[in-house]
Each structure stands twice: as C-alpha cells, then as structure tokens.
Design an enzyme around this catalytic site. Structure first.
Site, PDB file in Angstrom:
ATOM      1  N   LYS A 145    -148.693 -48.683  75.136  1.00 52.47           N
ATOM      2  CA  LYS A 145    -147.607 -49.467  75.728  1.00 52.47           C
ATOM      3  C   LYS A 145    -147.868 -50.967  75.659  1.00 52.47           C
ATOM      4  O   LYS A 145    -148.976 -51.430  75.408  1.00 52.47           O
ATOM      5  CB  LYS A 145    -147.339 -49.003  77.162  1.00 52.47           C
ATOM      6  CG  LYS A 145    -146.635 -47.649  77.178  1.00 52.47           C
ATOM      7  CD  LYS A 145    -146.149 -47.234  78.539  1.00 52.47           C
ATOM      8  CE  LYS A 145    -145.319 -45.947  78.444  1.00 52.47           C
ATOM      9  NZ  LYS A 145    -144.904 -45.447  79.763  1.00 52.47           N
ATOM     10  N   ARG A 203    -150.550 -38.461  79.390  1.00 55.01           N
ATOM     11  CA  ARG A 203    -149.510 -38.282  78.360  1.00 55.01           C
ATOM     12  C   ARG A 203    -149.828 -39.250  77.215  1.00 55.01           C
ATOM     13  O   ARG A 203    -149.769 -40.469  77.390  1.00 55.01           O
ATOM     14  CB  ARG A 203    -148.136 -38.554  78.968  1.00 55.01           C
ATOM     15  CG  ARG A 203    -146.964 -38.285  78.041  1.00 55.01           C
ATOM     16  CD  ARG A 203    -145.633 -38.520  78.762  1.00 55.01           C
ATOM     17  NE  ARG A 203    -144.506 -38.232  77.899  1.00 55.01           N
ATOM     18  CZ  ARG A 203    -143.943 -39.099  77.054  1.00 55.01           C
ATOM     19  NH1 ARG A 203    -144.432 -40.340  76.980  1.00 55.01           N
ATOM     20  NH2 ARG A 203    -142.930 -38.755  76.310  1.00 55.01           N
TER      21      ARG A 203
END
Length: 398
Positions: free
Chosen positions: A345, A379
């Site tokens: 991210k 995840r």
C-alpha cells in the site's frame, strides 16, 4: 465517556502521554516506571470522576495520571491514564462498579469486559474449522479479478488466469483465498452489482470445481452478491465497509451463516483519502467495530465467526496507518482476532519512496511488526515471502 485500552511499550511513549495530560513534571518521574504493564486512557473525564479514579487506583495498589489542575478544580475535564498490573486493574474495576456515580459504574463494567476479552482465547470459526489465533497466524492470499486494482488489476481477469493465480496461492501455502471483483483503491468509482457478479461468479464456479477444499473469502460490500456466492460454498464475507454501504449485509451474513471480516473505513473509496481526520483514532475505530458487531449480535450471531480489520489505507494518512499498527493491541478489546491488509500500500511507498512494484520488503517488515503488535491474519499479494517471514516471527514469539 470514552477510553482506549493501551499497552505501553516504552517510557518515551508514556512520557509523551503524561506531558499531553499536563501532569506535574515531578509526578511524571515518580509515576513513569509503574506504567510498563497494561494501561487504559480515559478521554475528557470530569475532574471529580478523575480524582475518584485516581483515589481508587491508589487504593488498589496501582496509579492514575490526571491533570495537575484536576485536584483543585481549575479544569473541569482531564484525560486520565490508569496503569498497573492486571490483578490490580481487575480490583479497580470491581471498586468502580460499586461507586454511586453512574459514569464510574459503567467505566468499571466496561473495563472488566475489555480485560476479559483481551486475555481470552482468540478463536475464529470458519465453516467447520476453528483457528486458534491467540498466537498463531493465517495468510489470506489476494485474488483480484478486477481490471483496475492498484497492484494487480487486469492480471487475473479471466477464468483461466484466475485459476492460475489460485493454484499459485495454494501452492505457496496460504490458508484462505480472498477473491474480489471490485477495486476499492483510493478514488475508485462504484461498479454496478451486475458487473461485479459477471466478473466474480464464473471464477468462483471454476475455483470450486478445481479446488474443492480451498477456504474461500469474497471481498464484497453488496448483500445481493453475498447471497449468490453462498451457492459456491464461500465461507467468509470480507466487507470493506463494515456493513455501512449496504444495510442488508449484516442480516445476509447471519442468514447465510458466513464468517466475516468487519473492516473500518472513513468515507467511501472515492472520497476516503480527501484529508481524513480523527480526534481519537483508535477509539473511533473501536466505536465503528462496536456498532457493526451489535448489528450481528442482535440476531444471535456467533461472535467467534468475526474478525476485525482496522482498514489500513481506507481513510487514513501515512501517520494514521503507523499509529494503527503501533496500537493493534488496543483493538483486541472485543476478544476478536485482528486482520491487517497492508500489502504494497501507498504508506509503504511514501515512507520508502518506492513504486508499488518495489514494496515487497516494506510489506514484509510492516507485517512482521504488525504480528508483534497483535495482528494474526495477514491479507497479502506475495504469499510465500510473507509466510516465511511470519513463521520466523511466530517461532520467536513462542
């Protein structure tokens, strides 16, 4: 009256909190070494409530830090940091429950509930399996069948490509496959539910035929989609909106007996990164979780089926994301395992000045740090690399 359960990890951390409370400097030096236990921070406490809390804390053999002006009522409100060993925190909770002030009674009840949850067994029920995540961890491999996800959009947008990716995830020993058909990257647009189903359902059918034993999760915030994936033996619904985008989602989860991931988000994918702000970040996330859990509990849903995700990057700045990772322990007050989804991210890119394709090492570092701070489900896009790193972390922690 709101408060956060805190785990103090360093003297510098607690000194900063006490300075913000405006405690007396001499008092800070006297109190600071007592804080390396378990602590909780009450926000904007009435001065008389704070004084009673401090009095009862001292009587219990622990302590509380309040504004130096609370004792003389020069301030009407003060934050209040309570700290001590667990046995005496329980003793304090029991004392507060018997107080005449309603706020104190409620504080005592809530403190005891959160301590019970924090030190409970973190079990996750998924179908017929029960995962003990008190110390162990799970890897959730990402399969995006979208044309526009921020990292792998368009790579797996056909059935054959999706099957290839699914096989790769399973060969790298992921525990769960999380399948999404709608990109929720920052500033993304809403996709019609019919289009989401068109992308998702053929892939689910093929995966279930090829890999009948795989544990499948579907990343969707639409109840109509969730109802249809029930027909493909999907075990988990991963709702990035925490039931806020579709008011029927919580009822659908109960009706279909799914396990679920409740994720925190502020705003929508299109608006969430437009200057997100918080007064008390962790408290606001926990309030969000509390509201979502209540939607399930009113229908007698088994809480062991719930996992919580603070939503890294979903309405958060880089500093917000770092604060969440540092305070994962404070999210465990519901007794539910914490999932972290930070793979590649932008906050990692912001810190390291790296493009999305160069964020693997940063992802691994952040996931290992998250594990030591209390996260137990991860995840990820890169299953094998993260699994190896987390296995080392797990062995070190045990």
């Amino acid at each position: 009256m709101k408060f956060d359960l805190l785990k103090i990890n360093s003297i510098d951390q607690v000194k900063k909190i006490m300075k913000n409370i405006n405690a007396d400097d001499i008092g800070i030096e006297l109190m600071i070494n007592k804080t390396i236990n378990l602590s909780f921070l009450i926000y904007e406490c009435d001065f008389y409530i704070a004084n009673i809390v401090k009095q009862e804390a001292l009587a219990s053999g622990i302590d509380a830090c309040v504004s130096k002006d609370a004792i003389t009522a020069k301030v009407t409100k003060t934050d209040c940091l309570v700290f001590g060993d667990v046995k005496r925190l329980y003793m304090l909770a029991n004392k507060l429950v018997n107080q005449s002030f309603k706020d104190l009674r409620e504080l005592g009840i809530k403190l005891k509930q959160q301590l019970d949850a924090y030190f409970g067994n973190f079990l996750w029920q998924v179908g017929e399996k029960t995962f003990d995540l008190t110390n162990n961890y799970l890897i959730m491999g990402i399969l995006n069948v979208t044309p526009d996800s921020f990292y792998d959009g368009g790579k797996y947008d056909t059935v054959s490509k999706a099957l290839f990716r699914c096989e790769q995830i399973l060969n790298e020993k992921a525990d769960i496959i999380d399948i999404g058909a709608v990109s929720t990257r920052p500033f993304s647009q809403i996709v019609a539910q019919d289009e989401e189903k068109k992308r998702l359902l053929p892939v689910l059918e093929a995966i279930r035929k090829r890999f009948p034993d795989a544990i499948l999760s579907v990343d969707t915030f639409n109840s109509s989609v969730a109802k249809e994936v029930f027909n493909y033996d999907v075990s988990i619904i991963n709702d990035i909106s925490g039931f806020t985008f579709d008011e029927n989602m919580s009822e659908c989860i109960v009706e279909c007996n799914f396990s679920c991931v409740i994720m925190h988000i502020k705003g929508t994918p299109k608006t969430m990164q437009e200057n997100p702000t918080y007064t008390h970040l962790i408290t606001e996330i926990n309030d969000f979780f509390d509201n979502a859990i209540k939607k399930l509990s009113k229908n007698n849903y088994d809480p062991k089926k719930i996992v919580l995700d603070p939503g890294i990057g979903f309405g958060k700045t880089t500093q917000h994301n770092l604060e969440i990772i540092k305070n994962i322990e404070s999210l465990k007050i519901f007794g539910r395992p914490i999932l972290i989804g930070l793979s590649r991210k932008s906050f990692i890119g912001n810190i390291l000045n790296k493009d999305v394709n160069e964020r693997l090492f940063g992802t691994i570092g952040a996931n290992v740090a998250s594990y030591f701070h209390g996260a137990r489900i991860f995840r990820v896009h890169d299953v094998a690399a993260n699994k190896e790193a987390l296995e080392i972390a797990y062995q070190l922690n045990n």
